[in-house]
Design a protein around this motif. Structure first.
Motif, short mmCIF file in Angstrom:
data_model
loop_
_atom_site.label_atom_id
_atom_site.label_comp_id
_atom_site.label_asym_id
_atom_site.label_seq_id
_atom_site.Cartn_x
_atom_site.Cartn_y
_atom_site.Cartn_z
N MET A 192 -6.73 2.44 -0.53
CA MET A 192 -6.71 1.05 -0.04
C MET A 192 -6.72 0.96 1.48
O MET A 192 -7.01 -0.09 2.05
CB MET A 192 -5.51 0.30 -0.61
CG MET A 192 -5.67 -0.05 -2.08
SD MET A 192 -4.48 -1.29 -2.64
CE MET A 192 -2.98 -0.32 -2.68
N GLY A 193 -6.40 2.09 2.16
CA GLY A 193 -6.39 2.06 3.62
C GLY A 193 -7.77 2.21 4.25
O GLY A 193 -7.93 1.98 5.45
N HIS B 78 -2.40 5.22 5.50
CA HIS B 78 -3.08 3.96 5.19
C HIS B 78 -2.76 2.87 6.23
O HIS B 78 -3.14 1.73 6.06
CB HIS B 78 -2.77 3.50 3.76
CG HIS B 78 -1.31 3.33 3.46
ND1 HIS B 78 -0.68 4.01 2.46
CD2 HIS B 78 -0.37 2.58 4.04
CE1 HIS B 78 0.59 3.68 2.43
NE2 HIS B 78 0.81 2.80 3.38
N HIS C 51 -3.83 6.78 -2.46
CA HIS C 51 -4.78 5.73 -2.83
C HIS C 51 -5.74 5.46 -1.69
O HIS C 51 -5.50 5.91 -0.56
CB HIS C 51 -4.05 4.45 -3.25
CG HIS C 51 -3.21 3.86 -2.16
ND1 HIS C 51 -3.74 3.23 -1.07
CD2 HIS C 51 -1.87 3.86 -1.98
CE1 HIS C 51 -2.77 2.83 -0.27
NE2 HIS C 51 -1.62 3.21 -0.79
N MET D 97 0.83 -1.19 0.00
CA MET D 97 0.00 0.00 0.00
C MET D 97 0.87 1.24 0.00
O MET D 97 2.01 1.20 0.33
CB MET D 97 -0.89 -0.03 1.23
CG MET D 97 -1.73 -1.26 1.24
SD MET D 97 -3.38 -0.94 1.79
CE MET D 97 -3.20 -0.98 3.51
#
Lengths: 753, 265
Positions: free
Chosen positions: B219-220, B49, B217, A753
């Protein structure tokens, strides 16, 4: 078969380095003497010629049509396929530099009833065709098939084990495949010389005492000899004289392809390998380039056209078969690279040219490109190969140093998805898989199948306590595994006896040595779930939940934090090591057909989905019907420490027992490999190097985002050539069943991530 | 040199608090790296994240020997460039552990990489001496500049940016190699005037081997839901490709190629 010693005209061999290969059939020596190493990068490569693009567009259009009509474009129902059963077939004759089709038309499937008529009929019917009544009569009343032979001798227990799917995928109704013909022999020596060698061998089989073994081999060599005659006739129908050695590169490639074509016209094996042809072809291309008779464009065109042909090979299969092995695979496995016993790497420009086909004609699952990877391979090639992996996910990597050591030769190839085989001197009896996850359940349930509710295994006392006691479980597991080993190996003994008798692979065996080392392949499915289940029982304090009949249907681990395979944690990993070795030793107690040496594997192809479907809830928490993880991969979600920990768990599994292959399918998102292409290539090169150095055997590499797959599932038309690597082969994503697509999507993709 | 005989009192090993281990870190410094994510961070970056690494004092207790022994198992994957990275959380909160681990790693010939946001940095003693000792055993540091504008930095992270910039200044003046990283977040950091200023600031530094723009992004988000924390950037989408390229141009990322020469010794 009279011996006539007349050497092949030396002019065919002008320009090659002399050696033993001139005096006996010895491709390995030819390769070693005439190796043209290449240490540079990919900048020399040529794009597709106009002819290549035109032909490829036609093939892609046919493939599209094939998919639209439900999978099969056309099929024979009355011509039994032999080497010479069909007149020549072409895509567009004037444009093809390498010619030859399985039947008279592109993608038309051949009728192959020798493995089993019912299978052939069911396959035809699955696609709306009907077998010719006359053929039906011949193969049910007049001519026995392999399938009938096997079922004549199967015991009731074997039928049961097969029916309840503790043993699956047995080659008892189609060809066993997995033989690698030594195709370069045709190019280097020509068929006549090979016939003479076989005639010579024939004269020397046995000393007059006609034992069963001697009789069998004498008959087989006669059949091989006849197959060689047929190959000449087939080539002649295309206008070529392969009785003599090839004169130039185009002929060498054509001669090699004719040998392969003879195989796929007569055998519908699950795997029809191409073997290892890159270094031989390079010797011919290099000679022509030096002579100035061809250009790099032409050299690439020959390779492109050969690969195009390999992409067009088709067999007609039943729906049941397709659900096991999806996407019409034939495993035209093409092994590239590797290195010699002398330590010299075998990367040539032709290895690059084969990879370039993916660029020139788009990604495709076949041929199943396998890189024999060694740290000795030059950096330029390593980086180009990983670039191809990143772009198209079409390559698998195998550990050259380990395979050389195990098999004692550098002239081996990959026989199926993953299994190695000495090309000239070895063969394998393919043996499908035994389900060890199910065996765990049989142990707990006293041999009762948890899905079919029938007594399948021996009726040993089940485990009846609320919590499973580890020592009690292990004591009970042992005889259950022993039963499985017995029934499995003996089913295979029956299969291979009958296959030799009714469906002998004369065309492939004709291109191998007469006296062969044989391996007896077996396989394990449900590996990670079996390991984690044992670990759960040992460390997790597992409670059994039973249905009203007392059958264990669910499990609950009080301590869910037990060690799992895939974290480089010896507590779990060593259970896996033990399981493989122990099952091997149990199978190895039995008689093995034709004195073959036992091997086993931990690879499952796409069949992990079907195996999982047929297996109840396992003590590691995997629910009934859920797919197994593929091959030797850890169970989904078991990995907690990242990709390398997972790889090192797999690398611990002992290849010396699982010489048939230990497959790991590695999925990763591009951004996890690095932020740009150069970094991604570095990462992959280091990763593969590290895996091999740790004695990892095999690695499939998929590079894409899960979102891409989800989108491709919704809009297949936008991703016609999206290929993914599954355990041991490569497949168009669009050709997978919905369930298999879901499985591929839900697999572990390592991402950061 | 005379070695001191071992005394009866055993030296207590330094304990580190680890959130998790990633054996396959390929975007956490040069090459493939073994990444130890240390537990604990004081900053509360809106785009973070890894909110599960915030709490200080939790996590798995480990010694540097345990981490090193585990890491060395992956050595074959590291090639010339790879090695060990300590990330977080905020790794500098556990500076004693870092010194211990990196010193031992260097003794094994393993290259070391520190991933930090610089928040704990101070010239106060004894911390500053420790930092100097750490730098002596650190091959490269990954340093985030979250926002060059200190007010916006404060809004984004809860702290102003003077501490991190003073750490960077120190590294620049003392020959310590750095990769500068900048997370591009629409409505937070993606302003041309800030990017321009940041690009100019970085261009005046020494020993910057690489500059990376990391697109924000989402995604976290899942982790916030699991932890029951409100997600601060609700409704903000990742930057477009054009904006990423724009930021890369302002930061002149292609001018920084020193990382290719890593490792330097």
């Amino acid at each position: 078969m009279k011996q006539m010693e007349k050497k092949a005209t030396p002019s065919y061999w002008d320009g090659f380095v002399a050696g033993d290969w001139q005096n006996s059939i010895n491709v390995r020596d030819f390769i070693n003497k005439n190796l043209v190493q290449y240490n540079g990068d990919d900048t020399f490569l040529a794009g597709p010629t106009a002819a290549t693009t035109t032909l490829n567009d036609e093939v892609l259009a046919l493939k599209k049509k094939e998919r639209e009509v439900g999978g099969v474009l056309d099929a024979d129902n009355n011509v039994v396929s032999t080497v010479t059963s069909h007149k020549p077939g072409y895509i567009e004759k004037d444009l093809e530099t390498i010619v030859g089709l399985q039947t008279d038309k592109p993608l038309k499937r051949a009728f192959m009833p020798f493995g089993g008529i019912r299978m052939a009929e069911d396959a035809l019917e699955a696609y709306g065709f009907k077998v010719d009544p006359e053929q039906h009569k011949i193969f049910t009343e007049d001519r026995k098939t392999h399938n009938q032979g096997v079922f004549d001798v199967y015991t009731p227990d074997m039928r049961k084990a097969r029916h309840y799917k503790i043993i699956t995928g047995l080659p008892d109704a189609y060809a066993r495949g997995r033989l690698i013909p030594d195709l370069p022999r045709i190019a280097i020596y020509g068929i006549d010389r090979l016939m003479k060698a076989k005639a010579h061998d024939f004269e020397n089989i046995g000393d007059g005492e006609l034992t069963n073994d001697v009789i069998q081999l004498r008959e087989e060599v006669q059949e091989q000899y006849r197959a060689l005659v047929e190959m000449k006739k087939m080539a002649e129908s295309y206008g070529f004289d392969i009785s003599r050695p090839a004169e130039n590169a185009q002929e060498a490639i054509q001669w090699i392809y004719f040998g392969y074509l003879a195989s796929v016209k007569t055998q519908n094996g699950a795997a029809m390998s191409v073997g290892r042809i890159d270094t031989t072809i390079e010797a011919y291309i290099n000679r022509d380039l030096k002579r100035g008779t061809i250009t790099e464009d032409q050299a690439q065109e020959f390779i492109d056209h050969l690969v195009m042909k390999l992409r067009m090979v088709r067999f007609i299969r039943t729906t049941e078969y397709n659900s096991l092995f999806s996407g019409d695979p034939i495993w035209a496995t093409l092994s590239l690279g590797g290195s010699g016993m002398d330590g010299k790497h075998h990367i040539t420009k032709t290895a690059f040219r084969f990879l370039k086909t993916l660029d020139n004609m788009g990604a495709a699952p076949e041929p199943n490109i396998t890189l024999l990877w060694s740290d000795k391979l030059p950096e330029g090639f390593k980086r180009y190969a990983t670039q191809v992996s990143i772009n198209s996910s079409t390559i698998q990597y195998e550990n050259d140093e380990m395979l050389k050591e195990q098999w004692g030769t550098d002239y081996y190839g990959i026989a199926c998805c993953v299994s190695a085989q000495p090309i000239a001197t070895g063969m394998q009896f393919f043996g499908a898989r035994a389900n060890l996850a199910k065996t765990i359940l049989y142990t707990i349930n006293g041999g009762v199948d948890e899905i079919g509710k029938a007594q399948v295994g021996p009726a040993y006392a089940p485990i009846s306590s609320e919590y499973i006691d580890y020592d009690e479980f292990m004591k009970k597991l042992d005889p259950m595994m022993g039963w499985l080993a017995d029934i499995y190996v003996n089913s295979l003994n029956a299969i291979h006896y009958m296959h030799d008798k009714y469906y002998y692979e004369a065309e492939q065996m004709a291109l191998k040595d007469t006296n062969l080392d044989r391996t007896f392949a077996t396989g394990i499915s449900g590996f990670s779930h079996a390991v984690d289940s044992i670990s759960a029982i040992k460390y997790g304090h597992v409670k059994v939940i039973r249905d009203e009949s007392g059958l264990a249907v669910d499990f609950k681990a009080d301590n869910d934090d037990y060690p799992r395979y895939g974290n480089n944690d010896d507590r779990a990993d060593q259970i896996g090591v033990w399981l493989i070795q122990h099952f091997y030793e149990m199978m190895n107690k039995h008689h093995l057909y034709r004195g073959a040496k036992l091997s086993t594997s931990v690879l499952t192809i796409t069949s992990n989905v079907v195996y999982g479907k047929n297996t109840g809830t396992t003590p590691n928490g995997r629910k009934a019907g859920e797919p197994f993880s593929p091959g030797a991969n850890p169970a989904y979600g078991a990995e907690k420490n990242g990709a390398l920990a997972s790889l090192l768990s797999t690398a611990k599994l002992p290849y010396e027992f699982a010489t048939d292959g230990i497959s790991n399918t590695f999925g990763v998102t591009p951004n996890t490999l690095g932020h740009d292409d150069e970094a991604r290539k570095d990462t992959l090169v280091n990763m593969v190097d590290g895996y091999m150095e740790n004695e990892g055997m095999h690695l499939n590499i998929n590079v894409f985002n899960r979102e891409t797959l989800i989108d491709a599932q919704k809009h297949p038309e936008e991703y016609p050539t999206l290929t993914v690597r599954v355990s041991g082969y490569c497949v168009y994503f669009a050709d997978l069943t919905k369930e298999q697509q879901d499985d591929v999507i839900s697999r572990t993709y390592f991402e950061t991530m | 040199m005379v070695t001191t005989p071992a005394t009866a009192t055993t030296i207590k090993p330094v304990i580190g608090y680890v959130h998790s281990i990633e054996t396959f870190g390929s975007v956490d410094g040069p090459g493939i790296r073994y990444v130890a994510f240390l537990q604990g961070c004081r900053m509360r970056c809106e785009f973070c994240h890894n909110p599960d690494t915030w709490n200080i004092g939790t996590g798995d207790e480990v010694t540097s020997d345990e981490i090193l022994d585990d890491a060395i198992r992956y050595r074959a994957f590291w090639g010339k460039q790879g090695g060990i990275t300590c990330s977080g959380g905020e790794s500098l909160l556990q500076i004693d552990f870092l010194i211990d681990l990196f010193t031992k790693a260097k003794a094994e010939g393993i290259n070391t990489c520190l991933d930090t946001c610089g928040q704990p940095f101070t010239y106060k003693q004894p911390w500053f001496d420790k930092f100097k000792r750490l730098m002596a055993v650190t091959d490269v540091s990954l340093v985030d500049i979250k926002q060059i504008d200190t007010d916006r930095h404060k809004r984004l992270t809860g702290f102003n940016n003077e501490t991190v910039l003073s750490m960077i200044q120190y590294m620049s003046e003392n020959g310590h190699h750095m990769w500068i990283r900048h997370v591009l977040v629409p409505e937070r950091t993606d302003y041309d005037e800030n990017l321009k200023e940041l690009g100019e600031y970085v261009s005046k530094l020494h020993n910057v081997d690489k500059v990376e723009v990391l697109p924000y992004h989402t995604m976290g988000v899942v982790k916030y839901e699991t932890l029951g924390i409100d997600y601060p950037l609700k409704g903000i989408e990742p930057p477009t490709h054009d904006r990423v390229v724009n930021a890369e141009n302002y930061l002149h990322v292609n001018d920084y190629q020193g990382y290719r020469q890593f490792p330097f010794s």
